[in-house]
Design an enzyme around this catalytic site. Structure first.
Site, PDB file in Angstrom:
ATOM      1  NE  ARG A   1     -20.873 -21.836   7.391  1.00 49.89           N
ATOM      2  CZ  ARG A   1     -20.078 -21.636   8.432  1.00 49.89           C
ATOM      3  NH1 ARG A   1     -18.945 -21.016   8.265  1.00 49.89           N
ATOM      4  NH2 ARG A   1     -20.402 -22.074   9.626  1.00 49.89           N
TER       5      ARG A   1
ATOM      6  CE1 TYR B   1      -3.443   3.103  -4.894  1.00 45.08           C
ATOM      7  CE2 TYR B   1      -2.688   1.779  -6.760  1.00 45.08           C
ATOM      8  CZ  TYR B   1      -3.617   2.630  -6.189  1.00 45.08           C
ATOM      9  OH  TYR B   1      -4.708   3.015  -6.906  1.00 45.08           O
TER      10      TYR B   1
ATOM     11  CG  ASP C   1      -2.045  -0.962   1.099  1.00 44.09           C
ATOM     12  OD1 ASP C   1      -2.772  -1.160   2.079  1.00 44.09           O
ATOM     13  OD2 ASP C   1      -2.211  -1.517  -0.009  1.00 44.09           O
TER      14      ASP C   1
ATOM     15  CE  LYS D   1     -17.778 -31.361   6.280  1.00 43.45           C
ATOM     16  NZ  LYS D   1     -16.834 -30.425   5.698  1.00 43.45           N
TER      17      LYS D   1
ATOM     18  CD  GLU E   1     -19.330 -27.018   0.298  1.00 44.94           C
ATOM     19  OE1 GLU E   1     -20.452 -26.753   0.788  1.00 44.94           O
ATOM     20  OE2 GLU E   1     -18.277 -26.900   0.926  1.00 44.94           O
TER      21      GLU E   1
ATOM     22  CE  LYS F   1     -26.811 -32.812   5.183  1.00 44.38           C
ATOM     23  NZ  LYS F   1     -26.969 -32.185   3.869  1.00 44.38           N
TER      24      LYS F   1
ATOM     25  CG  LEU G   1     -22.165 -30.293   8.854  1.00 42.79           C
ATOM     26  CD1 LEU G   1     -21.687 -31.080   7.642  1.00 42.79           C
ATOM     27  CD2 LEU G   1     -23.544 -30.770   9.270  1.00 42.79           C
TER      28      LEU G   1
END
Ligand code: IVH
Length: 714
Positions: free
Chosen positions: A149, A46, A43, A128, A186, A302, A93
């Site tokens: 999420r 920059y 930064d 999964k 997913e 589940k 989970l």
């Protein structure tokens, strides 16, 4: 000498050449930063380039280009993505690591529903997927919004990026969908697409990609959705968030329905009622793992019936009715070069193995945890053996193991490879950072020596105070964007931040300081502005996060949430804890009366708030931040919302756990003992002292049947 001074001395031609060079540099940096999420220059560099660019343009107006970047100063495209609040939180989970954990999960389910005679519980089992979850909102069958999420409650609006994914329909197929439908699932990248991208990038001298999951994540967070489109991401639908009408009565049929509406669903999903069949399916999927063409890291089970899912409910951030059965960890053999001792937030001395670098499951591992002194010795304080009873020595050949995102650990020593001159490791008895004595306490409950040695220096120990600060800003605590471990360590080292309150006075102090943050290595005007804004944005933290952030020993996320829920405000919690710490028995009773909170936690909380140093630190912090009150959002209109309920005696229509889950779902607090704060006692046959106590305090007592009537659940 300022940029302007130097510029006036430039010959016109040099000025033009430099302006062109800076133009290219800034454009390239902007692109890397805002579109690729991968800054190429600091930064500070920059900002310096930008300043010089403007200086030249101001000095030589005739050189001003039609596509001048000067107007863009300080106005980078909007910060990141807009935020989206999830009406239904996106949970994580709980994990199962072996067959027994799965059997326990099924047994817990059967126990929870044991009063429902003759009920056969079915479960789904499916891979999964190792990707990133996303939530897709459809209104009247049309895709209107897509989000990540995030922290589960709030994600980022990546609607356009998700729209580029071929597996995500823009309009639902078939018919019968609810007006509002949030499909969750997913996003992932196949092995083939990952390999192709990696090869292409290598040929072009571009960035290296570590694994499909991270690459999918980076691809989704592109400012320019056409970049996302070029990555060929995929999507499996497996769940849902807000829905305006039920989809189907079971998990299995709901996912099937998604298939009919045009989503891709995983064809390895099955349904069964037996643990054996669940485990068999796990092994079938595991055997196919290498040939599936995408990464999976376990199998998710589940509970199938949605009404039962609802009854069984949730813990902290995960449903009770689902569990992820993880694949076993991956291992490799390497050499232990050295052992370092790290000092943690609560003073724990943790030995860290420095290893000969080795690749374990595709990731290079150089460090691993050795847990504690006993783990290295191979025996605990009673002489019982740990692992195979062998000690671990520097120079040993060891087996290192990685499991998902867990810290790698040493799980075995190959004794036949031990060098002849290797000596047993001697664990130090002083803190390597502050020199204070490091002790092993006796656990009052077990009477055994704690396996961990702890530095007694508390906040005079720089290691402990810096770790406390890191914890304070960590993801599940205050979570301040741009203020991570690295920045905290630097601020702590230069004295800018020594306690949490200092974070919030940073901007004010910086304004008056001669040693401005923007002039420090790694910082610039833009990044400092961003940081101060991010800090300001967290001045009203959620109560549970705030309590967790304080770093009280034994108070993890779940416990912090319990306190938040029980007390509603920080003042009420602090007041009670403070009193408890100063010998007030009623206050102590109110704390241990909270269901799920035991003596160890209460003692720790009480002594934390009774400590004067902590008191000062909290006062200073409260002058800067105001934790929000905890609001119970579940069923606020129910008859028992906000009430404190005690269940006592034998319950005949539900188990104790189910009673608790039901009450909490309806917004009530469940306490373990009757006090003046109790609103209602539900008493079954055989109720004894609690019932008497309620009667003497004049508290309403009802039967189990009346409870069902009152809550409208019968
Ligand atoms: S169900 C309320 N099913 O795993 C339960 N999650 O560790 C929500 N995941 O955040 C999750 N495959 O990103 C579910 N078949 C699957 C999944 C799956 C991958 C991810 C998901 C979740 C994480 C939890």
């Amino acid at each position: 000498m300022s940029a302007e001074d130097e510029v006036s001395a430039l010959p016109l031609e040099d000025a033009k050449a430099e302006l062109d060079r800076l133009h290219a540099l800034i454009e390239r940096a902007d692109k890397a930063y805002f579109q690729k999420d991968a800054p190429e220059i600091s930064d500070a560099d920059y900002d310096a380039a930008k300043r010089r660019y403007i200086a030249i343009e101001t000095e030589f107006p005739e050189l001003r280009r039609p596509d001048s970047l000067a107007e863009r100063v300080g106005a980078p495209p909007a910060e990141g993505f807009a935020k989206v609040r999830h009406a239904v939180p996106m949970l994580s989970l709980s994990n199962a690591f072996d067959d027994q954990d799965v059997a326990d999960f099924v047994a817990r389910a059967r126990k929870f529903f044991e009063r429902d005679k003759g009920l056969e519980l079915a479960f789904t089992a499916e891979p999964k997927i190792d990707g990133l979850s996303a939530s897709l909102r459809y209104e009247r069958g049309v895709y209107v919004r897509g989000a990540t999420r995030g922290d589960g409650t709030e994600g980022e609006d990546i609607t356009e990026n998700l729209r580029t994914i071929g597996d995500i329909p823009n309009r639902l197929a078939g018919s019968g969908w609810p007006d509002v439908l949030e499909v969750r699932g997913e996003v992932y990248m196949t092995h083939a697409d990952f390999a192709a991208l990696k090869a292409r990038s290598a040929a072009e001298g571009g960035q290296d990609y570590v694994n499909p999951r991270n690459t999918a994540a980076g691809s989704l967070r592109q400012k320019d959705a056409s970049v996302t489109a070029s990555r060929n991401l995929k999507f499996f639908a497996y769940g849902w968030g807000e829905i305006s009408a039920p989809i189907a009565p079971t998990q299995y049929d709901s996912v099937r329905q998604f298939g009919d509406w045009g989503f891709v669903v995983n064809d390895l999903m099955m349904r069964t009622s037996s643990v054996e069949a669940m485990l068999e399916h796990y092994r079938t999927i595991e055997a196919q793992r290498a040939t599936l063409g995408y990464d999976i890291d376990g199998v998710v089970y589940k509970l199938d019936r949605l009404d039962l899912q609802q009854r069984w409910g949730f813990v902290a951030r995960a449903p009770r009715w689902a569990i992820a059965h993880k694949f076993p960890a991956e291992q490799a053999t390497t050499i232990l070069n050295d052992i370092d001792i790290q000092v943690g937030r609560t003073g724990t001395l943790t030995p860290v193995a420095r290893l000969q670098p080795v690749t374990v499951g595709g990731v290079v591992v150089e460090n691993a945890t050795l847990h504690n002194e006993d783990y290295i010795a191979g025996r605990d304080s009673t002489g019982a053996s740990i692992r195979d009873g062998n000690d671990i020595r520097i120079g040993d050949t060891v087996i290192v193991q990685r499991a998902g995102d867990v810290i790698p650990q040493i799980v075995a020593v190959l004794l036949d490879k031990r060098p002849a001159d290797a000596v047993p490791y001697e664990f130090r008895t002083t803190c390597p950072v502050c020199g204070s004595e490091a002790v092993r306490e006796v656990n009052p409950k077990t009477g055994k020596l704690d396996a961990r040695r702890r530095c007694t220096g508390e906040l005079i120990c720089p290691a402990q105070s810096v770790e406390q600060l890191k914890h304070f800003v960590s993801r599940n605590a205050l979570d301040i964007e741009g203020l991570g471990e690295k920045q905290i360590a630097a601020f702590h080292a230069d004295g800018r931040v020594t306690q949490p309150a200092d974070i919030f006075t940073l901007a004010r102090r910086d304004a008056e300081s001669l040693k401005k943050l923007k002039d420090q290595e790694g910082w610039g005007e833009t990044s400092v502005k961003k940081l101060f804004a991010a800090i300001d944005a967290r001045r009203a933290p959620e109560l549970d996060r705030f309590i967790f952030a304080l770093g009280i020993r034994h108070v993890g996320e779940t416990t912090a949430a319990m306190f938040a829920k029980a007390f509603g405000t920080f003042a009420a919690f602090r007041d009670t804890a403070y009193k408890a710490g100063n010998g007030d028995e009623e206050a102590y009773g109110a704390l241990v009366g909270i269901d799920g909170i035991g003596d160890t936690v209460v003692q720790s909380v009480a002594s934390f708030f009774a400590n004067e140093r902590n008191e000062k630190a909290i006062d200073a912090l409260l002058a800067e931040v105001t934790p929000r009150s905890y609001v119970v959002t579940v069923a606020a209109d129910s008859q028992v919302a906000g009430k404190t309920v005690v269940f006592t005696g034998t319950l005949e229509r539900m188990t104790r756990t189910e009673a608790k889950a039901m009450a909490e779902r309806l917004g009530a607090k469940v306490a373990g003992s009757v006090s003046a704060k109790t609103d209602l006692v539900v008493a079954g046959p055989g109720a004894g002292s609690k019932l008497k106590q309620a009667e003497s305090l004049g508290i309403a007592v009802i039967s189990e049947d009346e409870w069902f009537d009152l809550t409208g659940q019968s």
